[in-house]
Scaffold this motif. Structure first.
Motif, PDB file in Angstrom:
ATOM      1  N   VAL A 156       0.838  -1.201   0.000  1.00  0.00           N
ATOM      2  CA  VAL A 156       0.000   0.000   0.000  1.00  0.00           C
ATOM      3  C   VAL A 156       0.870   1.246   0.000  1.00  0.00           C
ATOM      4  CG1 VAL A 156      -1.788   1.264   1.249  1.00  0.00           C
ATOM      5  CG2 VAL A 156      -1.841  -1.230   1.187  1.00  0.00           C
ATOM      6  N   LEU A 157       1.942   1.203   0.801  1.00  0.00           N
ATOM      7  CA  LEU A 157       2.868   2.338   0.874  1.00  0.00           C
ATOM      8  C   LEU A 157       3.477   2.614  -0.499  1.00  0.00           C
ATOM      9  CD1 LEU A 157       4.551   4.310   2.793  1.00  0.00           C
ATOM     10  CD2 LEU A 157       6.332   2.578   2.599  1.00  0.00           C
ATOM     11  N   ALA A 158       3.960   1.546  -1.164  1.00  0.00           N
ATOM     12  CA  ALA A 158       4.591   1.713  -2.473  1.00  0.00           C
ATOM     13  C   ALA A 158       3.611   2.340  -3.460  1.00  0.00           C
ATOM     14  CB  ALA A 158       5.090   0.370  -2.985  1.00  0.00           C
ATOM     15  N   GLN A 159       2.345   1.929  -3.366  1.00  0.00           N
ATOM     16  CA  GLN A 159       1.332   2.456  -4.275  1.00  0.00           C
ATOM     17  C   GLN A 159       1.019   3.927  -3.958  1.00  0.00           C
ATOM     18  OE1 GLN A 159       0.370   0.677  -6.913  1.00  0.00           O
ATOM     19  NE2 GLN A 159      -0.507   2.660  -7.508  1.00  0.00           N
ATOM     20  N   GLN A 160       0.886   4.220  -2.669  1.00  0.00           N
ATOM     21  CA  GLN A 160       0.540   5.586  -2.261  1.00  0.00           C
ATOM     22  C   GLN A 160       1.636   6.586  -2.623  1.00  0.00           C
ATOM     23  OE1 GLN A 160      -2.387   6.693  -1.396  1.00  0.00           O
ATOM     24  NE2 GLN A 160      -3.038   4.579  -1.682  1.00  0.00           N
ATOM     25  N   VAL A 161       2.901   6.137  -2.513  1.00  0.00           N
ATOM     26  CA  VAL A 161       4.014   7.022  -2.847  1.00  0.00           C
ATOM     27  C   VAL A 161       3.894   7.478  -4.296  1.00  0.00           C
ATOM     28  CG1 VAL A 161       6.494   7.025  -3.308  1.00  0.00           C
ATOM     29  CG2 VAL A 161       5.653   6.235  -1.114  1.00  0.00           C
ATOM     30  N   SER A 162       3.544   6.534  -5.182  1.00  0.00           N
ATOM     31  CA  SER A 162       3.475   6.921  -6.593  1.00  0.00           C
ATOM     32  C   SER A 162       2.227   7.767  -6.855  1.00  0.00           C
ATOM     33  CB  SER A 162       3.535   5.687  -7.492  1.00  0.00           C
ATOM     34  OG  SER A 162       2.272   5.162  -7.716  1.00  0.00           O
ATOM     35  N   ASN A 163       1.132   7.498  -6.127  1.00  0.00           N
ATOM     36  CA  ASN A 163      -0.054   8.342  -6.292  1.00  0.00           C
ATOM     37  C   ASN A 163       0.225   9.769  -5.858  1.00  0.00           C
ATOM     38  OD1 ASN A 163      -1.601   6.334  -7.305  1.00  0.00           O
ATOM     39  ND2 ASN A 163      -2.634   5.849  -5.389  1.00  0.00           N
ATOM     40  N   ALA A 164       0.892   9.911  -4.706  1.00  0.00           N
ATOM     41  CA  ALA A 164       1.189  11.246  -4.187  1.00  0.00           C
ATOM     42  C   ALA A 164       2.114  11.986  -5.135  1.00  0.00           C
ATOM     43  CB  ALA A 164       1.821  11.130  -2.807  1.00  0.00           C
ATOM     44  N   GLY A 165       3.091  11.271  -5.697  1.00  0.00           N
ATOM     45  CA  GLY A 165       4.039  11.887  -6.623  1.00  0.00           C
ATOM     46  C   GLY A 165       3.348  12.474  -7.835  1.00  0.00           C
ATOM     47  N   ARG A 166       2.247  11.818  -8.261  1.00  0.00           N
ATOM     48  CA  ARG A 166       1.525  12.322  -9.432  1.00  0.00           C
ATOM     49  C   ARG A 166       0.627  13.496  -9.084  1.00  0.00           C
ATOM     50  NH1 ARG A 166       1.269   7.167 -11.841  1.00  0.00           N
ATOM     51  NH2 ARG A 166      -0.309   6.518 -10.371  1.00  0.00           N
ATOM     52  N   ALA A 167       0.058  13.479  -7.855  1.00  0.00           N
ATOM     53  CA  ALA A 167      -0.973  14.456  -7.509  1.00  0.00           C
ATOM     54  C   ALA A 167      -0.400  15.826  -7.155  1.00  0.00           C
ATOM     55  CB  ALA A 167      -1.824  13.934  -6.351  1.00  0.00           C
ATOM     56  N   VAL A 168       0.852  15.856  -6.647  1.00  0.00           N
ATOM     57  CA  VAL A 168       1.426  17.132  -6.228  1.00  0.00           C
ATOM     58  C   VAL A 168       2.092  17.798  -7.427  1.00  0.00           C
ATOM     59  CG1 VAL A 168       3.080  18.258  -4.705  1.00  0.00           C
ATOM     60  CG2 VAL A 168       1.806  16.280  -3.896  1.00  0.00           C
ATOM     61  N   PRO A 169       1.661  19.007  -7.811  1.00  0.00           N
ATOM     62  CA  PRO A 169       2.300  19.682  -8.938  1.00  0.00           C
ATOM     63  C   PRO A 169       3.718  20.129  -8.563  1.00  0.00           C
ATOM     64  CG  PRO A 169       0.168  20.675  -8.424  1.00  0.00           C
ATOM     65  CD  PRO A 169       0.516  19.780  -7.290  1.00  0.00           C
ATOM     66  N   VAL A 170       4.627  20.023  -9.528  1.00  0.00           N
ATOM     67  CA  VAL A 170       6.005  20.474  -9.331  1.00  0.00           C
ATOM     68  C   VAL A 170       6.015  21.950  -8.913  1.00  0.00           C
ATOM     69  CG1 VAL A 170       8.187  20.902 -10.495  1.00  0.00           C
ATOM     70  CG2 VAL A 170       6.873  18.865 -11.033  1.00  0.00           C
TER      71      VAL A 170
ATOM     72  N   VAL B 227      17.469  20.441  -6.129  1.00  0.00           N
ATOM     73  CA  VAL B 227      17.808  19.013  -6.168  1.00  0.00           C
ATOM     74  C   VAL B 227      16.920  18.227  -5.198  1.00  0.00           C
ATOM     75  CG1 VAL B 227      19.611  17.326  -5.630  1.00  0.00           C
ATOM     76  CG2 VAL B 227      20.154  19.327  -7.018  1.00  0.00           C
ATOM     77  N   LEU B 228      16.640  18.801  -4.026  1.00  0.00           N
ATOM     78  CA  LEU B 228      15.756  18.131  -3.067  1.00  0.00           C
ATOM     79  C   LEU B 228      14.361  17.942  -3.675  1.00  0.00           C
ATOM     80  CD1 LEU B 228      15.111  17.181  -0.100  1.00  0.00           C
ATOM     81  CD2 LEU B 228      14.281  19.496   0.281  1.00  0.00           C
ATOM     82  N   CYS B 229      13.847  19.009  -4.266  1.00  0.00           N
ATOM     83  CA  CYS B 229      12.516  18.947  -4.879  1.00  0.00           C
ATOM     84  C   CYS B 229      12.488  17.906  -5.998  1.00  0.00           C
ATOM     85  CB  CYS B 229      12.143  20.333  -5.410  1.00  0.00           C
ATOM     86  SG  CYS B 229      10.598  20.375  -6.303  1.00  0.00           S
ATOM     87  N   LEU B 230      13.502  17.928  -6.863  1.00  0.00           N
ATOM     88  CA  LEU B 230      13.575  16.968  -7.974  1.00  0.00           C
ATOM     89  C   LEU B 230      13.647  15.547  -7.448  1.00  0.00           C
ATOM     90  CD1 LEU B 230      16.235  18.775 -10.191  1.00  0.00           C
ATOM     91  CD2 LEU B 230      13.820  18.529 -10.733  1.00  0.00           C
ATOM     92  N   THR B 231      14.437  15.350  -6.374  1.00  0.00           N
ATOM     93  CA  THR B 231      14.603  14.009  -5.818  1.00  0.00           C
ATOM     94  C   THR B 231      13.274  13.477  -5.302  1.00  0.00           C
ATOM     95  OG1 THR B 231      16.838  14.617  -5.178  1.00  0.00           O
ATOM     96  CG2 THR B 231      15.935  12.630  -4.183  1.00  0.00           C
ATOM     97  N   LEU B 232      12.509  14.341  -4.625  1.00  0.00           N
ATOM     98  CA  LEU B 232      11.212  13.910  -4.093  1.00  0.00           C
ATOM     99  C   LEU B 232      10.303  13.417  -5.220  1.00  0.00           C
ATOM    100  CD1 LEU B 232      10.508  16.611  -1.363  1.00  0.00           C
ATOM    101  CD2 LEU B 232      11.142  14.211  -1.044  1.00  0.00           C
ATOM    102  N   PHE B 233      10.374  14.084  -6.384  1.00  0.00           N
ATOM    103  CA  PHE B 233       9.547  13.647  -7.507  1.00  0.00           C
ATOM    104  C   PHE B 233      10.139  12.442  -8.227  1.00  0.00           C
ATOM    105  CE2 PHE B 233       7.720  17.932  -7.183  1.00  0.00           C
ATOM    106  CZ  PHE B 233       6.386  17.581  -7.200  1.00  0.00           C
ATOM    107  N   ALA B 234      11.446  12.233  -8.090  1.00  0.00           N
ATOM    108  CA  ALA B 234      12.101  11.144  -8.812  1.00  0.00           C
ATOM    109  C   ALA B 234      12.003   9.822  -8.056  1.00  0.00           C
ATOM    110  CB  ALA B 234      13.567  11.493  -9.067  1.00  0.00           C
ATOM    111  N   ILE B 235      11.766   9.875  -6.733  1.00  0.00           N
ATOM    112  CA  ILE B 235      11.732   8.642  -5.939  1.00  0.00           C
ATOM    113  C   ILE B 235      10.548   7.726  -6.317  1.00  0.00           C
ATOM    114  CG2 ILE B 235      11.349   7.754  -3.592  1.00  0.00           C
ATOM    115  CD1 ILE B 235      13.199   9.952  -2.572  1.00  0.00           C
ATOM    116  N   PRO B 236       9.301   8.252  -6.424  1.00  0.00           N
ATOM    117  CA  PRO B 236       8.170   7.340  -6.641  1.00  0.00           C
ATOM    118  C   PRO B 236       8.315   6.355  -7.804  1.00  0.00           C
ATOM    119  CG  PRO B 236       7.356   9.508  -6.094  1.00  0.00           C
ATOM    120  CD  PRO B 236       8.840   9.643  -6.234  1.00  0.00           C
ATOM    121  N   PRO B 237       8.683   6.796  -9.035  1.00  0.00           N
ATOM    122  CA  PRO B 237       8.786   5.796 -10.104  1.00  0.00           C
ATOM    123  C   PRO B 237       9.832   4.726  -9.803  1.00  0.00           C
ATOM    124  CG  PRO B 237       8.871   8.017 -11.014  1.00  0.00           C
ATOM    125  CD  PRO B 237       8.961   8.154  -9.538  1.00  0.00           C
TER     126      PRO B 237
END
Lengths: 250, 238
Positions: free
Chosen positions: A60-74, A95-105
């Motif tokens: 569930v965690l793995a799934q939610q991480v990717s959902n959250a990554g999509r829902a939050v606009p850069v 770099v921190l912001c980019l990393t947060l978006f790069a982790i989910p996939p």
């Protein structure tokens, strides 16, 4: 249609290639942000995704991480981070912001890759007396490589796109060519399109380059290729073999 | 030292006398007064955001269904469709908006076309996965019962592919809500306009309120579509 005929002229103009705002300097910035973020995302996302997939916990965690990554606009996360005292417009903020978006996939694909490994193959490895670590290293990781690499590629393409968006907040990188061509005074279409071509080309090279790397890195495909080289006689399809093996061991 | 201190106190006193003390003045992140006083601006941005998302999803879906069916039926169309959509999806959004500018100009349509292309890519793939996943024996049974290929598609394949298609629609909707903000580059980004202008003005409440609204909108779309999916596929509820 002047803007179209002017584009080769833009690329030919040495002024666009010199100094801190020239194409080479902006490209190096773009590459630096992207590589740092992708590296950090792999450092965090791969171990977590692999561990969750190996143990079968936290789906569930793995799934939610990717959902959250999509829902939050850069734009939203970066805009907020920039205004938070202590962050500001620094290299590390982006770099921190980019990393947060790069982790989910990376994380989600690693998790899915590990979970989708044939249970029969894992059972067989355990039956042969392999420890949990050995099963992970010698069976699960090689079989999950295509999906893991898929996640890294998705992440890389997304990071390259996100760095260009960061130019809306006056960060460097190739997006800068576009944002400095669009102002209140109107749009310099030639420069904006030149920047667009550079960004699109960069993203496509990353996509197809990493796809090629992924194909080469897949140990199963590699073994199959070398087996084909060794024997000229046609072999039955591998998927059939795998299924037979799993039936006999389970 | 003494004089400058006295001056500073004097300035503070003047400020306190003329400017009311509230969350807008303090530049707080969470500021109900902002929502109260700028509700018309917020609603306008939210309206534009909804317009961008709904129209581009509708256009994307309307194009994705025939494309996916074509790719499913015709072998040569499949490679072409997958190849073109991969390229489209790889082009960063900022670049996509600018690429469309010479043809469409500075308008909301530019943003809608770009967003529709992205959602089309997600939808085509998911519908195709759904259609490919239909058991060949089910298809044979439909043919055996005398259903024409089109009726088989409509009565048998479409319902079976629906869960995958709806999953794609949810992903497309959530990503489109987030991506629409980038339209701010050409002035049509819905809530994204408020985020960029708020950042430029150092206006914390505006940036946070618009950002939170974006996420709430994305979650609302996701939940609505999940509900629609449950209603449309009653046989999957156990």
């Amino acid at each position: 249609m002047d803007w179209l005929t002017d584009i080769p002229g833009w690329f030919a103009d040495p002024a666009n290639w010199r100094g801190d705002t020239g194409v080479p300097a902006l490209f190096v910035q773009h590459l630096g942000y992207s590589a740092a973020a992708l590296g950090l995302a792999c450092l965090v996302g791969l171990p977590v995704g692999v561990w969750l997939g190996h143990t079968g916990r936290g789906g569930v965690l793995a799934q939610q991480v990717s959902n959250a990554g999509r829902a939050v606009p850069v734009l939203a996360l970066l805009g907020i981070l920039l205004l938070v005292p202590g962050f500001g417009r620094t290299w590390w903020t982006l770099v921190l912001c980019l990393t947060l978006f790069a982790i989910p996939p990376v994380l989600t694909n690693a998790y899915t890759g590990l979970r989708e490994v044939d249970r029969g193959a894992v059972d067989a490895a355990r039956g042969m007396g392999m420890s949990g670590g050995e099963v992970l290293r010698r069976v699960e990781l090689p079989l999950a490589t295509p999906l893991i690499m898929n996640g890294v590629r998705q992440s890389a393409v997304q990071v390259v796109a996100t760095v260009s968006i960061a130019a809306l907040f006056a960060f460097g990188g190739l997006g800068r060519i576009i944002t400095r061509a669009t102002g209140s005074a109107g749009i310099d279409l030639t420069a904006a399109l030149a920047g667009t071509l550079l960004i699109a080309a960069f993203a496509l090279v990353v996509e197809y380059g990493l796809a090629a790397v992924g194909r080469r890195a897949d140990p199963v495909a590699r073994a199959r290729r070398s087996a084909e080289r060794r024997s000229s006689t046609p072999r039955p399809p591998r998927s059939g073999q795998g299924r037979e093996a799993s039936v006999t061991t389970s | 030292m003494l004089t400058s201190g006295a001056v500073a106190v004097g300035v503070d006193a003047v400020h306190a006398a003329t400017i009311p003390e509230n969350c807008l003045v303090r530049n707080d992140w969470v500021c109900p007064l902002y929502v109260e006083t700028r509700s018309s601006v917020l609603l306008e941005a939210l309206g534009q955001h909804l317009y961008l998302v709904l129209v581009s999803l509708a256009v994307g879906a309307a194009l994705a269904v025939p494309l996916a069916v074509l790719a499913h039926r015709v072998r040569r169309a499949r490679g072409l469709t997958l190849g073109v959509t991969t390229v489209l999806y790889t082009i960063p959004s900022l670049a996509m908006f600018i690429l469309l500018l010479p043809f469409v100009g500075l308008s909301a349509t530019t943003v809608v076309i770009a967003l529709a292309l992205y959602s089309l890519t997600i939808l085509v793939r998911n519908i195709l996965v759904g259609l490919d996943g239909v058991d060949p024996e089910v298809r044979d049974a439909a043919t055996g019962m005398g259903l024409s290929p089109w009726r088989t598609l409509w009565r048998v394949e479409a319902p079976l592919a629906l869960p995958s298609a709806m999953a794609g629609l949810r992903v497309a909707a959530v990503s489109t809500v987030a991506l629409a903000t980038v339209g701010a580059i050409i002035g049509y980004g819905g809530l994204g306009n408020l985020i960029t202008s708020g950042y430029q003005a150092n206006f914390n409440a505006q940036v946070l309120t618009a950002s939170v609204l974006c996420v709430v909108l994305a979650v609302a779309f996701d939940l609505l579509l999940l509900g629609a999916q449950r209603l449309a596929t009653p046989w999957r509820r156990s």
